[in-house]
Scaffold this active site. Structure first.
Site, PDB file in Angstrom:
ATOM      1  N   LEU A  93      -9.481  72.787  46.066  1.00  0.00           N
ATOM      2  CA  LEU A  93      -9.509  72.277  47.443  1.00  0.00           C
ATOM      3  C   LEU A  93      -8.134  72.419  48.108  1.00  0.00           C
ATOM      4  O   LEU A  93      -7.982  72.125  49.285  1.00  0.00           O
ATOM      5  CB  LEU A  93      -9.915  70.792  47.432  1.00  0.00           C
ATOM      6  CG  LEU A  93     -11.328  70.505  46.924  1.00  0.00           C
ATOM      7  CD1 LEU A  93     -11.562  69.011  46.811  1.00  0.00           C
ATOM      8  CD2 LEU A  93     -12.367  71.143  47.834  1.00  0.00           C
ATOM      9  N   SER A  94      -7.156  72.879  47.336  1.00  0.00           N
ATOM     10  CA  SER A  94      -5.793  72.952  47.868  1.00  0.00           C
ATOM     11  C   SER A  94      -5.673  73.900  49.066  1.00  0.00           C
ATOM     12  O   SER A  94      -4.981  73.564  50.037  1.00  0.00           O
ATOM     13  CB  SER A  94      -4.818  73.365  46.767  1.00  0.00           C
ATOM     14  OG  SER A  94      -4.788  72.361  45.788  1.00  0.00           O
ATOM     15  N   THR A 121      -2.113  75.213  38.547  1.00  0.00           N
ATOM     16  CA  THR A 121      -3.143  74.391  37.919  1.00  0.00           C
ATOM     17  C   THR A 121      -3.592  75.028  36.606  1.00  0.00           C
ATOM     18  O   THR A 121      -3.021  76.033  36.160  1.00  0.00           O
ATOM     19  CB  THR A 121      -4.285  74.081  38.922  1.00  0.00           C
ATOM     20  OG1 THR A 121      -5.156  73.148  38.313  1.00  0.00           O
ATOM     21  CG2 THR A 121      -5.057  75.314  39.346  1.00  0.00           C
ATOM     22  N   LYS A 124      -0.102  75.136  33.672  1.00  0.00           N
ATOM     23  CA  LYS A 124       0.884  74.076  33.938  1.00  0.00           C
ATOM     24  C   LYS A 124       2.005  74.006  32.897  1.00  0.00           C
ATOM     25  O   LYS A 124       3.123  73.607  33.218  1.00  0.00           O
ATOM     26  CB  LYS A 124       0.180  72.718  34.019  1.00  0.00           C
ATOM     27  CG  LYS A 124      -0.558  72.491  35.329  1.00  0.00           C
ATOM     28  CD  LYS A 124      -1.157  71.102  35.351  1.00  0.00           C
ATOM     29  CE  LYS A 124      -1.607  70.727  36.739  1.00  0.00           C
ATOM     30  NZ  LYS A 124      -2.061  69.338  36.826  1.00  0.00           N
ATOM     31  N   GLY A 135      -8.133  59.247  27.355  1.00  0.00           N
ATOM     32  CA  GLY A 135      -7.829  60.676  27.301  1.00  0.00           C
ATOM     33  C   GLY A 135      -6.329  60.905  27.254  1.00  0.00           C
ATOM     34  O   GLY A 135      -5.544  60.027  27.653  1.00  0.00           O
ATOM     35  N   GLY A 169      -4.803  64.382  27.845  1.00  0.00           N
ATOM     36  CA  GLY A 169      -4.518  65.770  28.227  1.00  0.00           C
ATOM     37  C   GLY A 169      -3.351  65.835  29.201  1.00  0.00           C
ATOM     38  O   GLY A 169      -2.530  64.914  29.280  1.00  0.00           O
ATOM     39  N   ALA A 172      -3.110  65.648  32.537  1.00  0.00           N
ATOM     40  CA  ALA A 172      -3.017  64.637  33.595  1.00  0.00           C
ATOM     41  C   ALA A 172      -2.571  63.286  33.023  1.00  0.00           C
ATOM     42  O   ALA A 172      -1.824  62.541  33.675  1.00  0.00           O
ATOM     43  CB  ALA A 172      -4.362  64.498  34.299  1.00  0.00           C
TER      44      ALA A 172
HETATM   45  P1  NAP Z   1      -7.290  68.120  29.855  1.00  0.00           P
HETATM   46  O1  NAP Z   1      -5.869  68.511  29.651  1.00  0.00           O
HETATM   47  O2  NAP Z   1      -8.384  69.030  29.414  1.00  0.00           O
HETATM   48  O3  NAP Z   1      -7.494  66.683  29.124  1.00  0.00           O
HETATM   49  C1  NAP Z   1      -8.732  66.029  29.056  1.00  0.00           C
HETATM   50  C2  NAP Z   1      -8.669  64.844  28.096  1.00  0.00           C
HETATM   51  O4  NAP Z   1      -9.960  64.215  28.100  1.00  0.00           O
HETATM   52  C3  NAP Z   1      -8.387  65.233  26.647  1.00  0.00           C
HETATM   53  O5  NAP Z   1      -7.664  64.208  26.012  1.00  0.00           O
HETATM   54  C4  NAP Z   1      -9.797  65.323  26.052  1.00  0.00           C
HETATM   55  O6  NAP Z   1      -9.841  65.058  24.673  1.00  0.00           O
HETATM   56  C5  NAP Z   1     -10.490  64.183  26.769  1.00  0.00           C
HETATM   57  N1  NAP Z   1     -11.935  64.378  26.812  1.00  0.00           N
HETATM   58  C6  NAP Z   1     -12.599  65.456  27.278  1.00  0.00           C
HETATM   59  N2  NAP Z   1     -13.921  65.274  27.159  1.00  0.00           N
HETATM   60  C7  NAP Z   1     -14.090  64.053  26.581  1.00  0.00           C
HETATM   61  C8  NAP Z   1     -15.230  63.300  26.174  1.00  0.00           C
HETATM   62  N3  NAP Z   1     -16.479  63.762  26.356  1.00  0.00           N
HETATM   63  N4  NAP Z   1     -15.035  62.091  25.624  1.00  0.00           N
HETATM   64  C9  NAP Z   1     -13.779  61.608  25.455  1.00  0.00           C
HETATM   65  N5  NAP Z   1     -12.670  62.270  25.785  1.00  0.00           N
HETATM   66  C10 NAP Z   1     -12.815  63.486  26.355  1.00  0.00           C
HETATM   67  O7  NAP Z   1      -7.566  67.857  31.402  1.00  0.00           O
HETATM   68  P2  NAP Z   1      -6.539  67.270  32.503  1.00  0.00           P
HETATM   69  O8  NAP Z   1      -5.840  68.380  33.167  1.00  0.00           O
HETATM   70  O9  NAP Z   1      -5.726  66.192  31.869  1.00  0.00           O
HETATM   71  O10 NAP Z   1      -7.557  66.684  33.582  1.00  0.00           O
HETATM   72  C11 NAP Z   1      -8.345  65.567  33.230  1.00  0.00           C
HETATM   73  C12 NAP Z   1      -9.134  65.066  34.449  1.00  0.00           C
HETATM   74  O11 NAP Z   1      -8.234  64.643  35.476  1.00  0.00           O
HETATM   75  C13 NAP Z   1     -10.032  66.129  35.084  1.00  0.00           C
HETATM   76  O12 NAP Z   1     -11.228  65.496  35.469  1.00  0.00           O
HETATM   77  C14 NAP Z   1      -9.226  66.584  36.292  1.00  0.00           C
HETATM   78  O13 NAP Z   1     -10.071  67.048  37.329  1.00  0.00           O
HETATM   79  C15 NAP Z   1      -8.558  65.276  36.703  1.00  0.00           C
HETATM   80  N6  NAP Z   1      -7.313  65.504  37.450  1.00  0.00           N
HETATM   81  C16 NAP Z   1      -7.229  64.980  38.714  1.00  0.00           C
HETATM   82  C17 NAP Z   1      -6.068  65.139  39.448  1.00  0.00           C
HETATM   83  C18 NAP Z   1      -5.982  64.567  40.828  1.00  0.00           C
HETATM   84  O14 NAP Z   1      -5.076  64.950  41.590  1.00  0.00           O
HETATM   85  N7  NAP Z   1      -6.841  63.648  41.187  1.00  0.00           N
HETATM   86  C19 NAP Z   1      -4.953  65.832  38.903  1.00  0.00           C
HETATM   87  C20 NAP Z   1      -5.071  66.349  37.596  1.00  0.00           C
HETATM   88  C21 NAP Z   1      -6.260  66.169  36.886  1.00  0.00           C
HETATM   89  P3  NAP Z   1      -9.971  66.256  23.599  1.00  0.00           P
HETATM   90  O15 NAP Z   1      -8.609  66.891  23.572  1.00  0.00           O
HETATM   91  O16 NAP Z   1     -10.359  65.551  22.353  1.00  0.00           O
HETATM   92  O17 NAP Z   1     -11.013  67.197  24.141  1.00  0.00           O
END
Ligand code: NAP
Length: 283
Positions: A21-22, A67, A71, A131, A133, A135
């Site tokens: 959406l950026s 993104t 990153k 979580g 990851g 973020a």
């Molecule tokens: P990421 O690096 O893939 O990390 C995701 C985390 O969630 C990991 O720790 C993963 O664990 C865990 N996870 C995934 N599926 C799961 C499940 N079914 N049950 C339990 N834990 C689970 O992703 P990210 O970049 O941190 O982004 C995470 C979320 O934040 C996304 O929805 C993204 O859209 C959102 N986000 C929003 C913004 C914003 O500006 N609002 C900015 C950044 C990110 P495992 O390693 O065990 O899979």
């Protein structure tokens, strides 16, 4: 928006990037301020990041949002990285200067923006982060900046959790971070005033999912702030459940808008029209 011979380039790199959406947010801000810039989406496969950055330098691109999956991968290609991005371990904003590419992380600012509007004694708040990851790393640095003394992180894979905890060793935050497996969630929920979902559970199209089971919501404190980083849908089931139990809820929309506004100000040295960017995002 009229493209001229002098129009300068901004953009976002990711893979895939179609969902971003950026471009809508930034081009709305550029039009509103009548600037001779354009912001484009660039799908850059992971193995071509290096060539892409060399190309962007060659065409004097001004700045980029970064993104998934770049990153962390982009960090070795940068001449200078801000202390914030180094603490988080990821960069989401880069810009060109005479000495080379510079990078920082504005997710931290975006995450904190809606929380800074609340009157809370953050030194009394014990956040629980679901979580661990990319973020979640910005969320942890944010909670530490607010003054939260302990930060609890919940994950589903013990090895990954141990690795995650270890990764904070050089930052000085390691002693504040406590990691837990999901079977400890009930005990954690009773104690927390800030519950942050950084997992993708509940994101479109899986909107019927929530990282917290329905029955566990009865354990929450009345003072709970439930924060979901997801912005589609809004609200997520996680936030709907929290609201039904009286929690204050925050979705990921404002974080997205504010991290974008912070990047815009870095690239262009002008105050970002946040309201215009928010409107473009909501539309
Ligand atoms: P990421 O690096 O893939 O990390 C995701 C985390 O969630 C990991 O720790 C993963 O664990 C865990 N996870 C995934 N599926 C799961 C499940 N079914 N049950 C339990 N834990 C689970 O992703 P990210 O970049 O941190 O982004 C995470 C979320 O934040 C996304 O929805 C993204 O859209 C959102 N986000 C929003 C913004 C914003 O500006 N609002 C900015 C950044 C990110 P495992 O390693 O065990 O899979």
């Amino acid at each position: 928006m009229i493209i001229t011979g002098k129009t300068r380039l901004l953009g976002v790199i990711g893979y895939p990037i179609e969902h971003s959406l950026s471009p809508k947010m930034h081009n709305a801000a550029i039009s509103y301020l009548k600037l001779d810039y354009i912001y484009l989406p660039f799908p850059v496969p992971p193995q071509q990041l290096h060539q892409a950055m060399a190309g962007f330098e060659a065409i004097s691109l001004v700045g980029l949002s970064v993104t998934i999956p770049h990153k962390q991968a982009i960090m070795p290609l940068l001449k200078q990285i801000s202390p914030t991005a180094l603490a988080i371990g990821a960069v989401n904003t880069v810009w060109w200067s005479e000495s080379g590419w510079h990078g920082t992380n504005t997710d931290l600012y975006g995450f904190l923006s809606p929380l800074r509007l609340l009157e809370r004694d953050w030194t009394q708040v014990t956040p629980v982060i679901l979580g661990h990851g990319g973020a979640a790393r910005a969320v942890i640095v944010g909670c530490s900046e607010l003054g939260c003394p302990e930060i609890h992180v919940v994950g589903r894979n013990k090895d990954k959790l141990d690795f995650f905890k270890d990764s904070w060793r050089s930052t000085g935050l390691e002693s504040q971070i406590y990691t837990h497996s999901w079977d400890k969630i009930e005990g954690l929920l009773c104690q927390t005033d800030l519950l942050v979902n950084t997992t993708p559970v509940g994101m479109t199209p899986q909107i019927q999912d929530s990282p917290i089971q329905e029955k566990l919501w009865d354990k929450i404190k009345p003072s709970l702030i439930a924060y979901d980083l997801i912005y589609t849908p809004s609200p997520t089931l996680f936030l709907q459940q929290a609201k039904e139990r009286g929690a204050y809820i925050i979705d990921g929309g404002e974080m997205l808008v504010q991290q974008g506004a912070a990047a815009f100000e870095i690239w262009l040295g002008k105050t970002a029209p946040v309201e215009i960017m928010r409107e473009a995002f909501q539309n």
